[in-house]
Every structure is written in C-alpha cells, then in structure tokens.
Scaffold this motif. Structure first.
Motif, PDB file in Angstrom:
ATOM      1  N   UNK A  39      23.145  16.514  16.304  1.00  0.00           N
ATOM      2  CA  UNK A  39      24.523  17.408  16.801  1.00  0.00           C
ATOM      3  C   UNK A  39      24.788  17.167  18.164  1.00  0.00           C
ATOM      4  N   UNK A  40      23.888  16.657  19.018  1.00  0.00           N
ATOM      5  CA  UNK A  40      24.386  16.174  20.506  1.00  0.00           C
ATOM      6  C   UNK A  40      25.045  14.779  20.688  1.00  0.00           C
ATOM      7  N   UNK A  41      24.751  14.070  19.664  1.00  0.00           N
ATOM      8  CA  UNK A  41      25.544  12.607  19.288  1.00  0.00           C
ATOM      9  C   UNK A  41      26.952  13.211  18.675  1.00  0.00           C
ATOM     10  N   UNK A  42      26.795  13.979  17.749  1.00  0.00           N
ATOM     11  CA  UNK A  42      28.246  14.510  17.388  1.00  0.00           C
ATOM     12  C   UNK A  42      29.255  14.991  18.312  1.00  0.00           C
ATOM     13  N   UNK A  43      28.711  16.062  19.141  1.00  0.00           N
ATOM     14  CA  UNK A  43      29.668  16.323  20.305  1.00  0.00           C
ATOM     15  C   UNK A  43      29.853  15.323  21.312  1.00  0.00           C
ATOM     16  N   UNK A  44      29.179  14.347  21.462  1.00  0.00           N
ATOM     17  CA  UNK A  44      29.736  13.123  22.416  1.00  0.00           C
ATOM     18  C   UNK A  44      30.585  12.406  21.948  1.00  0.00           C
ATOM     19  N   UNK A  45      30.446  11.819  20.549  1.00  0.00           N
ATOM     20  CA  UNK A  45      31.491  11.167  19.961  1.00  0.00           C
ATOM     21  C   UNK A  45      32.618  11.856  19.534  1.00  0.00           C
ATOM     22  N   UNK A  46      32.502  12.987  19.115  1.00  0.00           N
ATOM     23  CA  UNK A  46      33.783  13.655  18.587  1.00  0.00           C
ATOM     24  C   UNK A  46      34.590  14.207  19.472  1.00  0.00           C
ATOM     25  N   UNK A  47      34.193  14.662  20.823  1.00  0.00           N
ATOM     26  CA  UNK A  47      34.679  15.000  21.880  1.00  0.00           C
ATOM     27  C   UNK A  47      35.365  13.773  22.815  1.00  0.00           C
ATOM     28  N   UNK A  48      34.805  12.548  22.412  1.00  0.00           N
ATOM     29  CA  UNK A  48      35.361  11.157  23.084  1.00  0.00           C
ATOM     30  C   UNK A  48      34.560  11.310  24.600  1.00  0.00           C
ATOM     31  N   UNK A 116      23.702  19.849   7.635  1.00  0.00           N
ATOM     32  CA  UNK A 116      23.947  21.032   8.564  1.00  0.00           C
ATOM     33  C   UNK A 116      24.988  20.243   9.586  1.00  0.00           C
ATOM     34  N   UNK A 117      24.575  19.455  10.234  1.00  0.00           N
ATOM     35  CA  UNK A 117      25.432  18.672  11.444  1.00  0.00           C
ATOM     36  C   UNK A 117      26.801  18.403  10.861  1.00  0.00           C
ATOM     37  N   UNK A 118      26.687  17.924   9.458  1.00  0.00           N
ATOM     38  CA  UNK A 118      28.165  17.602   8.958  1.00  0.00           C
ATOM     39  C   UNK A 118      28.986  18.844   8.759  1.00  0.00           C
ATOM     40  N   UNK A 119      28.500  19.965   8.524  1.00  0.00           N
ATOM     41  CA  UNK A 119      29.161  21.158   8.142  1.00  0.00           C
ATOM     42  C   UNK A 119      29.616  21.840   9.413  1.00  0.00           C
ATOM     43  N   UNK A 120      28.556  21.857  10.298  1.00  0.00           N
ATOM     44  CA  UNK A 120      28.968  22.273  11.796  1.00  0.00           C
ATOM     45  C   UNK A 120      30.061  21.833  12.410  1.00  0.00           C
ATOM     46  N   UNK A 121      30.298  20.376  12.297  1.00  0.00           N
ATOM     47  CA  UNK A 121      31.377  19.846  12.875  1.00  0.00           C
ATOM     48  C   UNK A 121      32.357  19.025  11.996  1.00  0.00           C
ATOM     49  N   UNK A 122      32.401  19.565  10.820  1.00  0.00           N
ATOM     50  CA  UNK A 122      33.415  19.181   9.784  1.00  0.00           C
ATOM     51  C   UNK A 122      34.824  19.167  10.214  1.00  0.00           C
TER      52      UNK A 122
END
Length: 288
Positions: A39-48, A116-122
C-alpha cells in the motif's frame, strides 16, 4: 449476557486444532504486511512521489511486519515468511508436518493482501495507467506488488543480495527471540523485528528493493499476472521472478546455520549458567 453470547460464539466457531489457528494467524499476519507495505508503494507510485517516497515505503513495510508479529505472534510465532519457517524447521522449532501449512497460509495471505491493495487503489490505478498495465519502465505499476531488478544488477549479484539480506533477517530474528541471549523485552519483539526490516530497507534496497520473502514476492506476482499485467511479470528482468523465491530460502537456511554455529550451540546449560553468573552479565549489558 454479553459474556454468554461470546461463549456461545466461541463454542460454535472457535477452532480446536492448533494447526487451523496457526494457518489463520499466518494468513492474517502477512495480509497486513502486504496491505501496509505494498500500500505504501502504491501511494508513492500512483501519486508520482507527491504523497510518498522511499522513506515512507520503508516505514510502511516496517509497520507492516511489526503489526503482523503483533497479530500472529502469540498464535503461530508470526513467521509470515517461508524463509523464516524454513529456518525454524531446520532448528527444530517447527514440526515438518506444519511447514507446508504455514507456507500455504503465507502465500494465500499475500495474494489476498494484493487483492486488497488493488481494490483500495483501483480508481487511482486506472487514472494513472489509463487502463494500460505496464510491468517495467517509467510508468510501470507492477512494481507496486513485486520486486524487479535494477538495470545494473546481474543474476548472480541478485541471488547473493537475497541470500545475504534474508540471512541477516533470520539471524537478527533468532537473536531477538533467543531467551538464552539478551533477547528483546517481552512484548517488544514485534517492534524489534520491525526495526530489522527498517535496517535492511535503508542499507540493502538499492539492487532490487528487499523482498526477502518468497510469499511476499511470488503471491503478489501471481496476482498481477491474473489482474491484467500478464505473464510479462515472470519474464521481466531476465525471468527475475525465481530469484526472490530461491534466494530467501537459501538465505533462511544460511541464517539458521550461522546463528546455530556461532551462538546457539555455545549457550551454557542451565546449571552451568548459574555457576558462570551469565545472567548478571546480561543485566550489566542491558543497564549500560
């Protein structure tokens, strides 16, 4: 009334066999490891990198491991890592019959955690990718879930990276939980183990991140293969996928052997410990 209701619920739903309890504990523990970590990686990547950076990723995985140990530690020992389970098997701290059950729970929990991470940041993922899931490159999103090697990294160096990092993890865990050594204060083991992850993250993550856990890497990689990234997740990096699986397992065995040979075999027997006043030495160390 409430206590009576709880007793009835426990009588109906409570598990009797330890192995089932341990399966659920390992599953839930690694689920939260993935939720916090990936989830922390997703937040970093998807927010650039506007709402996260590499430090926040280190914190995410540190807290993920720490909470996994709090969740599962009193039930299964919170291995949440097949390499740790292998180390415990080698040292006689995990029966062979339980090993495949622990590993299955870890892989399944990691896979569901990825869901869960995929759904959270879909929605954020769709906005970032415009529906095109890329495995490598500037706009890659498969890296949210699994590790991929840096351009400079060779197969041999990558394998060595994973062996060394995982052996370090296992040796430190064994030291923290060794009651004949100084150990960590009761209840502080999860924090101490989380700090191992932080230490590995800030010192050994340049090459490929720090998967150091076959279930944490392979479970989410299977998820990405099924969720739209395709089989390229296994071909990328020169078929990199097997290195974060084999390397940590070798590292787990190496770590167990090193701690056994260098430390555990040399612990004094209980009666000799009293004669040598070893406990006093430990108390002096902890007070300085």
């Amino acid at each position: 009334m409430e206590n009576e209701y709880r007793r009835k619920m426990k009588a109906k739903l409570g598990l009797r066999r330890d192995i089932f309890k341990e399966f659920l504990a390992e599953f839930l523990g690694i689920f939260f490891l993935i939720l916090f970590g990936c989830g922390s990686v997703a937040q970093m990547v998807l927010s650039r990198a506007r709402l996260g950076d590499i430090l926040s990723v280190h914190i995410g995985f540190t807290l993920g491991v720490m909470m996994a140990v709090y969740i599962a530690g009193g039930v299964s020992g919170a291995h949440v890592n097949p390499a740790v389970s292998l180390a415990m098997l080698i040292l006689g701290k995990l029966p062979l019959k339980k090993f495949p059950i622990y590993v299955a729970a870890q892989f399944l929990g990691a896979f569901v955690g990825s869901c869960a991470v995929y759904g959270l940041y879909y929605d954020a993922l769709m906005d970032f990718t415009k529906g095109e899931f890329i495995v490598t490159g500037e706009n890659a999103t498969a890296t949210i879930f699994a590790s991929y090697p840096a351009k400079h990294l060779s197969v041999l160096n990558g394998l060595g990276d994973q062996v060394i990092a995982t052996a370090t993890l296992v040796i430190c865990i064994l030291a923290i939980t060794d009651r004949k050594n100084i150990g960590a204060p009761k209840g502080m083991e999860p924090l101490s183990i989380g700090l191992i992850i932080a230490g590995i993250g800030v010192s050994m993550s340049l090459n490929c991140g720090y998967p150091i856990n076959p279930a944490r890497d392979l479970g989410p990689r299977f998820f990405t293969a099924l969720a739209g990234w395709g089989m390229e997740v296994f071909r990328a990096g020169g078929c990199w996928w097997w290195i974060p699986v084999v390397g940590p397992m070798v590292g787990g065995a190496v770590g167990a052997g090193v701690y056994l040979i260098f430390i555990e075999l040399h612990h004094p027997e209980p009666e000799k410990q009293e004669e040598n006043n070893v406990q006093d030495k430990y108390e002096i160390v902890t007070m300085t």
